[in-house]
Design an enzyme around this catalytic site. Structure first.
Site, PDB file in Angstrom:
ATOM      1  N   ASP A 155       0.837  -1.201   0.000  1.00 41.67           N
ATOM      2  CA  ASP A 155       0.000   0.000   0.000  1.00 41.67           C
ATOM      3  C   ASP A 155       0.875   1.255   0.000  1.00 41.67           C
ATOM      4  O   ASP A 155       2.037   1.219   0.415  1.00 41.67           O
ATOM      5  CB  ASP A 155      -0.890   0.034   1.246  1.00 41.67           C
ATOM      6  CG  ASP A 155      -1.919  -1.089   1.245  1.00 41.67           C
ATOM      7  OD1 ASP A 155      -2.165  -1.660   0.168  1.00 41.67           O
ATOM      8  OD2 ASP A 155      -2.455  -1.380   2.332  1.00 41.67           O
TER       9      ASP A 155
HETATM   10  N1  URA Z   1      -1.581  -5.582   4.301  1.00 42.47           N
HETATM   11  C1  URA Z   1      -1.955  -4.281   4.253  1.00 42.47           C
HETATM   12  O1  URA Z   1      -2.962  -3.889   4.839  1.00 42.47           O
HETATM   13  N2  URA Z   1      -1.175  -3.443   3.536  1.00 42.47           N
HETATM   14  C2  URA Z   1      -0.051  -3.816   2.891  1.00 42.47           C
HETATM   15  O2  URA Z   1       0.619  -2.990   2.254  1.00 42.47           O
HETATM   16  C3  URA Z   1       0.313  -5.158   2.954  1.00 42.47           C
HETATM   17  C4  URA Z   1      -0.458  -6.033   3.657  1.00 42.47           C
END
Ligand code: URA
Length: 244
Positions: free
Chosen positions: A106
């Site tokens: 993310d």
């Molecule tokens: N889980 C999440 O919520 N975000 C990420 O970037 C990776 C795993």
């Protein structure tokens, strides 16, 4: 050429924009070489990294490339984005346009991102059946306790996907921090799992994907080229400092 293997005669016909039947005489007179060796058999299987020449003209010459990056918070795991700097924007390499991202993070997650032009390697690392473990460190707003450890290990039902999450190993490292290992990658999985407890993720960092550990010498925004087999053993010395 993106498929795993394709037939040499089809590859030549497509690359040279000639009918398949016109490839036969070229093959017969040894005008086609694969990795420097003349090949007469049109059914010969070639892969994306074979060096293929026709009458001395290079049709394909591509080397496998593997990169490890320390993605900073605020950089997007995409090849192009109108709003944010992308991980590709941070790369200064002649073959950067060939690269794709092996498992995204993310925007507000930091840590290990792998990139490659080798589709087989990335598929091995990301295929659900491979169950490659991914290690994360997380900091949350509210205090953690053993209920979290149990709930993560048991799995949670995700309504959108209509399935249970695979067991997650959660280790509490302080009142509000933990380390966890995922063997799958559902959308916003970690945030959603802590969300079940109405606990907000304040910081998330990925430190390892399978055998690949984020090198502690890489600052956010830095990357380096991995050895040709995709193993860490043969790392090249190439290293860049980038200001995102
Ligand atoms: N889980 C999440 O919520 N975000 C990420 O970037 C990776 C795993």
């Amino acid at each position: 050429m993106h498929s795993k293997h394709s037939r040499l005669d089809r590859f030549i016909a497509k690359s040279c924009q000639i009918p398949l039947k016109s490839v036969k005489p070229l093959l017969a007179r040894g005008a086609i070489t694969v990795n420097g060796v003349p090949v007469n058999d049109g059914q010969w299987r070639v892969c994306e990294f074979d060096r293929i020449e026709c009458q001395g003209t290079m049709l394909q010459h591509r080397s496998p490339l593997y990169l490890m990056m320390h993605k900073p918070v605020g950089v997007v795991c995409a090849t192009r984005d109108k709003q944010h700097t992308t991980v590709l924007d941070l790369i200064d390499h002649p073959a950067k346009d060939e690269l794709h991202i092996v498992g995204r993070l993310d925007l507000n997650t930091s840590g290990l991102v792998l990139l490659t032009n080798d589709g087989r390697w990335s598929r091995r690392l990301t295929a659900p059946e491979s169950k490659v473990p991914k290690r994360y460190q997380v900091r949350v707003k509210e205090s953690l306790d053993d209920r979290y450890v149990q709930a993560f290990a048991e799995g949670m039902y995700f309504e959108t996907e209509g399935c249970m999450t695979a067991p997650v190993e959660l280790t509490l490292t302080s009142a509000t921090t933990a380390e966890l290992v995922l063997t799958e990658g559902k959308y916003h999985q970690i945030k959603r799992m802590f969300g079940r407890f109405r606990n907000r993720v304040l910081a998330l960092h990925r430190s390892a994907v399978g055998p690949y550990e984020l090198d502690a010498t890489l600052a956010p925004g830095q990357y380096r080229v991995l050895g040709e087999s995709g193993e860490l053993g043969a790392l090249s010395k190439e290293k860049k400092r980038i200001n995102p």
